[in-house]
Design an enzyme around this catalytic site. Structure first.
Site, mmCIF file in Angstrom:
data_model
loop_
_atom_site.group_PDB
_atom_site.id
_atom_site.type_symbol
_atom_site.label_atom_id
_atom_site.label_comp_id
_atom_site.label_asym_id
_atom_site.label_seq_id
_atom_site.Cartn_x
_atom_site.Cartn_y
_atom_site.Cartn_z
ATOM 1 N N GLY A 173 3.144 -0.916 4.099
ATOM 2 C CA GLY A 173 2.820 0.784 4.203
ATOM 3 C C GLY A 173 4.333 0.952 3.801
ATOM 4 O O GLY A 173 4.924 0.751 2.249
ATOM 5 N N GLY A 174 5.281 1.271 4.444
ATOM 6 C CA GLY A 174 6.348 1.912 4.283
ATOM 7 C C GLY A 174 7.729 0.758 3.328
ATOM 8 O O GLY A 174 8.257 1.381 3.094
ATOM 9 N N ASN A 232 1.220 -0.584 -0.332
ATOM 10 C CA ASN A 232 -0.159 0.296 0.184
ATOM 11 C C ASN A 232 0.841 1.481 0.195
ATOM 12 O O ASN A 232 1.800 1.523 1.207
ATOM 13 C CB ASN A 232 -1.000 -0.107 1.032
ATOM 14 C CG ASN A 232 -1.836 0.853 1.226
ATOM 15 O OD1 ASN A 232 -1.511 2.048 0.203
ATOM 16 N ND2 ASN A 232 -2.229 1.363 2.356
ATOM 17 N N TRP A 233 1.451 1.891 -1.259
ATOM 18 C CA TRP A 233 1.687 2.949 -1.773
ATOM 19 C C TRP A 233 1.761 4.358 -0.769
ATOM 20 O O TRP A 233 2.316 5.378 -0.413
ATOM 21 C CB TRP A 233 2.199 3.131 -2.507
ATOM 22 C CG TRP A 233 2.856 2.451 -4.097
ATOM 23 C CD1 TRP A 233 3.456 1.125 -2.881
ATOM 24 C CD2 TRP A 233 3.259 1.904 -4.914
ATOM 25 N NE1 TRP A 233 4.088 0.296 -4.196
ATOM 26 C CE2 TRP A 233 3.883 0.971 -5.054
ATOM 27 C CE3 TRP A 233 2.689 2.559 -5.932
ATOM 28 C CZ2 TRP A 233 4.705 0.688 -6.773
ATOM 29 C CZ3 TRP A 233 4.009 2.619 -6.884
ATOM 30 C CH2 TRP A 233 4.342 1.586 -7.229
ATOM 31 N N LYS A 234 0.176 4.420 -0.655
ATOM 32 C CA LYS A 234 -0.335 5.705 0.362
ATOM 33 C C LYS A 234 -0.169 6.530 -0.807
ATOM 34 O O LYS A 234 0.113 6.727 -1.401
ATOM 35 C CB LYS A 234 0.351 5.404 1.731
ATOM 36 C CG LYS A 234 -0.053 4.066 2.470
ATOM 37 C CD LYS A 234 0.085 4.535 3.831
ATOM 38 C CE LYS A 234 -0.083 3.368 5.078
ATOM 39 N NZ LYS A 234 0.301 3.320 6.820
ATOM 40 N N SER A 247 3.990 -2.375 10.378
ATOM 41 C CA SER A 247 4.956 -2.642 10.745
ATOM 42 C C SER A 247 5.922 -3.779 10.189
ATOM 43 O O SER A 247 6.542 -3.786 11.124
ATOM 44 C CB SER A 247 5.645 -1.411 12.098
ATOM 45 O OG SER A 247 5.037 -0.271 12.294
ATOM 46 N N GLU A 284 -6.758 5.120 7.755
ATOM 47 C CA GLU A 284 -6.908 6.555 7.613
ATOM 48 C C GLU A 284 -7.649 6.987 6.876
ATOM 49 O O GLU A 284 -8.287 8.005 6.988
ATOM 50 C CB GLU A 284 -5.021 6.461 6.729
ATOM 51 C CG GLU A 284 -4.322 6.494 7.704
ATOM 52 C CD GLU A 284 -2.901 5.706 6.586
ATOM 53 O OE1 GLU A 284 -2.250 5.544 5.170
ATOM 54 O OE2 GLU A 284 -2.051 4.784 7.392
ATOM 55 N N HIS A 338 -9.223 1.899 4.563
ATOM 56 C CA HIS A 338 -7.862 1.487 5.491
ATOM 57 C C HIS A 338 -8.107 2.483 6.604
ATOM 58 O O HIS A 338 -9.479 3.946 6.292
ATOM 59 C CB HIS A 338 -7.071 2.516 4.710
ATOM 60 C CG HIS A 338 -5.309 2.067 5.046
ATOM 61 N ND1 HIS A 338 -5.017 3.194 6.178
ATOM 62 C CD2 HIS A 338 -4.250 1.042 5.063
ATOM 63 C CE1 HIS A 338 -3.346 2.777 6.639
ATOM 64 N NE2 HIS A 338 -3.807 1.154 5.803
ATOM 65 N N GLY A 366 3.011 2.483 10.801
ATOM 66 C CA GLY A 366 4.138 4.043 10.439
ATOM 67 C C GLY A 366 4.588 3.899 11.815
ATOM 68 O O GLY A 366 5.021 5.009 11.812
HETATM 69 P P1 13P Z 1 2.612 0.001 7.545
HETATM 70 O O1 13P Z 1 4.135 -0.980 6.952
HETATM 71 O O2 13P Z 1 4.345 1.857 7.055
HETATM 72 O O3 13P Z 1 3.299 0.183 9.322
HETATM 73 O O4 13P Z 1 2.125 0.798 7.226
HETATM 74 C C1 13P Z 1 0.541 0.053 7.140
HETATM 75 C C2 13P Z 1 -0.369 0.231 7.037
HETATM 76 O O5 13P Z 1 -1.364 1.042 6.837
HETATM 77 C C3 13P Z 1 -0.707 -0.553 5.105
HETATM 78 O O6 13P Z 1 -2.113 -0.408 5.069
#
Ligand code: 13P
Length: 252
Positions: A236-237, A9-11, A215, A99, A97, A175
């Site tokens: 994510g990251g 998930n590149w966000k 994470s 967010e 999500h 994150g």
């Molecule tokens: P991180 O891997 O950056 O913690 O993010 C997880 C996430 O929200 C994937 O959708």
């Protein structure tokens, strides 16, 4: 048998050229890595979908949008509908999500509509759920997760539910560098699978892929994925660098 999945998930990261480059690197790495034991998906911003679709080989990498609108079409300035997402070549959409729920006020009811529209458009859904730190401390995390899943998914019939992947993402682990322990994640995944068994029966519960997100990185993925009810990750990251992402893809 359910399949393992690792989805990025590149966000809101990367320009289009950067995203195209990253997608190419991921696709090439997946194509060249021997014996990959999971489906690999990249979840990218709307602006990137068409361009990324052109440079990936779907035999190796699937394509997801990170959201879609709760309407099919019309006067909704700035929104992107599920049929629009599908028309780019994407085969998945990430919905719910934390967010989106937290910053853009997406409700359980709205997500129910989005899930329906995504499925109608032929997309598979990666449906996120998870509790905040306060909810975990208060001991309400099981109820929170149950409400999110029941409220947005349990109206689906068994056939439609077969197009759903669930992602458990504790908000306190996203994150933050703080990962749920493998045991903490397994406890929730088993709980979710139990909910699915009550609603849809043991076979469908057993066939549903449940991902962990928060994470997740190359150093902890293997321990998480070794748990019986953790079928991969939503990343994510660590999905923003092909090498890190591949370290997770190859962790099974
Ligand atoms: P991180 O891997 O950056 O913690 O993010 C997880 C996430 O929200 C994937 O959708």
């Amino acid at each position: 048998m359910r399949k393992n999945i690792v989805a990025g998930n590149w966000k809101m990261n990367t320009t289009v050229p950067e995203g195209v480059q990253l997608a190419k690197e991921v696709c090439m790495a997946v194509a060249q890595a021997p014996g990959i034991k999971c489906e690999v998906i990249v979840g990218v911003p709307f602006t990137h979908l068409t361009a990324v679709n052109e440079v990936i080989d779907k035999n190796y990498v699937g394509l997801a949008a990170e959201n879609c609108a709760d309407h099919v079409k019309g006067a909704y300035t700035g929104e992107v509908s599920a049929p629009m997402v599908a028309s780019t070549g994407a085969n998945y959409v990430i919905l719910g999500h934390s967010e989106r729920r937290g910053y853009y006020n997406e409700t359980i009811e709205m997500l129910k509509t989005k899930v329906d529209l995504a499925l109608e458009a032929g997309l598979k859904v990666i449906f996120c759920c998870g509790e905040s730190l306060d909810e975990r401390k208060a001991g309400t995390h099981f109820d929170v997760i149950k409400n999110e899943i029941v409220g947005s998914l349990f109206h689906l019939d068994a056939e439609a539910f077969g197009k759903i992947v669930i992602a458990y993402e504790p908000i306190w682990a996203i994150g933050t560098g703080e990962t749920a322990t493998a045991d903490q994640a397994q406890e929730i995944h088993a709980f979710i699978r139990g909910l699915l068994a009550e609603q849809y029966g043991a076979q469908i519960a057993d066939d549903t892929t449940i991902l962990y997100g928060g994470s997740c990185k190359p150093s902890n993925a293997a321990e998480l994925f070794a748990k019986p009810d953790i079928d991969g990750g939503l990343i994510g990251g660590a999905s923003l660098k092909a090498q890190d992402f591949m370290g997770i893809v190859t962790a099974f």
